[in-house]
Design an enzyme around this catalytic site. Structure first.
Site, PDB file in Angstrom:
ATOM      1  N   HIS A  49     -10.340   4.158  -5.664  1.00 62.02           N
ATOM      2  CA  HIS A  49     -10.312   2.754  -5.029  1.00 62.02           C
ATOM      3  C   HIS A  49     -10.631   3.316  -3.360  1.00 62.02           C
ATOM      4  O   HIS A  49     -10.195   4.419  -2.943  1.00 62.02           O
ATOM      5  CB  HIS A  49      -9.314   2.054  -5.366  1.00 62.02           C
TER       6      HIS A  49
HETATM    7  P1  TYD Z   1      -2.375   1.602  -8.430  1.00 62.94           P
HETATM    8  O1  TYD Z   1      -3.345   0.740  -7.361  1.00 62.94           O
HETATM    9  O2  TYD Z   1      -2.845   1.674  -9.913  1.00 62.94           O
HETATM   10  O3  TYD Z   1      -2.260   2.887  -7.871  1.00 62.94           O
HETATM   11  P2  TYD Z   1      -2.974   4.372  -7.730  1.00 62.94           P
HETATM   12  O4  TYD Z   1      -4.580   3.497  -7.118  1.00 62.94           O
HETATM   13  O5  TYD Z   1      -2.447   4.659  -6.724  1.00 62.94           O
HETATM   14  O6  TYD Z   1      -3.118   4.981  -9.022  1.00 62.94           O
HETATM   15  O7  TYD Z   1      -1.110   0.912  -8.573  1.00 62.94           O
HETATM   16  C1  TYD Z   1      -0.392   0.862  -9.673  1.00 62.94           C
HETATM   17  C2  TYD Z   1       0.493  -0.430  -9.678  1.00 62.94           C
HETATM   18  O8  TYD Z   1       1.501  -0.639  -8.832  1.00 62.94           O
HETATM   19  C3  TYD Z   1      -0.190  -1.573  -9.891  1.00 62.94           C
HETATM   20  O9  TYD Z   1       0.310  -2.631 -10.746  1.00 62.94           O
HETATM   21  C4  TYD Z   1      -0.167  -2.222  -8.574  1.00 62.94           C
HETATM   22  C5  TYD Z   1       1.359  -1.824  -8.190  1.00 62.94           C
HETATM   23  N1  TYD Z   1       1.475  -1.603  -6.772  1.00 62.94           N
HETATM   24  C6  TYD Z   1       2.258  -2.428  -5.934  1.00 62.94           C
HETATM   25  O10 TYD Z   1       2.866  -3.612  -6.564  1.00 62.94           O
HETATM   26  N2  TYD Z   1       2.493  -2.201  -4.588  1.00 62.94           N
HETATM   27  C7  TYD Z   1       1.832  -1.016  -4.080  1.00 62.94           C
HETATM   28  O11 TYD Z   1       2.105  -1.160  -2.708  1.00 62.94           O
HETATM   29  C8  TYD Z   1       1.151  -0.239  -4.529  1.00 62.94           C
HETATM   30  C9  TYD Z   1       0.460   1.027  -4.069  1.00 62.94           C
HETATM   31  C10 TYD Z   1       0.814  -0.701  -6.149  1.00 62.94           C
END
Ligand code: TYD
Length: 138
Positions: A49
């Site tokens: 992303h």
């Molecule tokens: P995700 O965006 O999939 O992580 P990455 O892109 O780093 O692999 O996030 C995983 C989960 O955590 C998703 O359900 C959203 C949640 N999340 C939060 O609640 N707060 C945060 O600050 C972040 C980064 C993720």
């Protein structure tokens, strides 16, 4: 494509090491959120992303991992292998985190609180957002 990697100052003595990170000094923005990833399974690629309005510093405080940064035209892979190194990731950069060692803890300092509407999770949408045509890519 230029990337900014910080080398923080470890305060080492005979007892061990300590790194202190202050907003606007070591971290070039106001820190509104800190989160970290651990127990990442082998062969997992996270991220996929970009953000419209979010700056981050990534620190692999234990173990190692790699970060692929992509501005739409160019890509660069940066290895984070030391707990005193920080990678700056500005807005409008597609990122992928991979090659996590089993013991890796990747800590992220972010300039904004969590806001799903700030995410661009579709690569074609990202290219459109940064105004890059598919033919311009290297
Ligand atoms: P995700 O965006 O999939 O992580 P990455 O892109 O780093 O692999 O996030 C995983 C989960 O955590 C998703 O359900 C959203 C949640 N999340 C939060 O609640 N707060 C945060 O600050 C972040 C980064 C993720």
């Amino acid at each position: 494509m230029q990337t900014i990697k910080y080398t923080f100052q470890p305060h080492g003595d005979e007892r061990g090491q300590l790194v202190a990170l202050e907003e606007f000094n070591d971290i070039p923005f106001r820190i509104k959120r800190v989160y970290y990833m651990y127990d990442t399974l082998a062969n997992v690629v996270r991220g996929h992303h970009a953000h419209k309005n979010l700056e981050q510093i990534l620190v692999c405080v234990h173990g190692s991992c790699k970060i692929r940064l992509d501005n739409g035209k160019e890509k660069k892979v940066v290895a984070l292998e030391k707990p005193y190194e920080g990678l700056y990731v500005p807005n409008n950069i597609w990122r992928e985190m991979f090659d996590f060692s089993p013991d890796a803890v990747l800590m992220v300092f972010a300039s904004e609180i969590y806001d799903e509407s700030d995410y661009i999770r579709d690569y074609d949408e990202f290219l459109k957002f940064v105004g890059v045509k598919k033919d311009d890519r290297t």
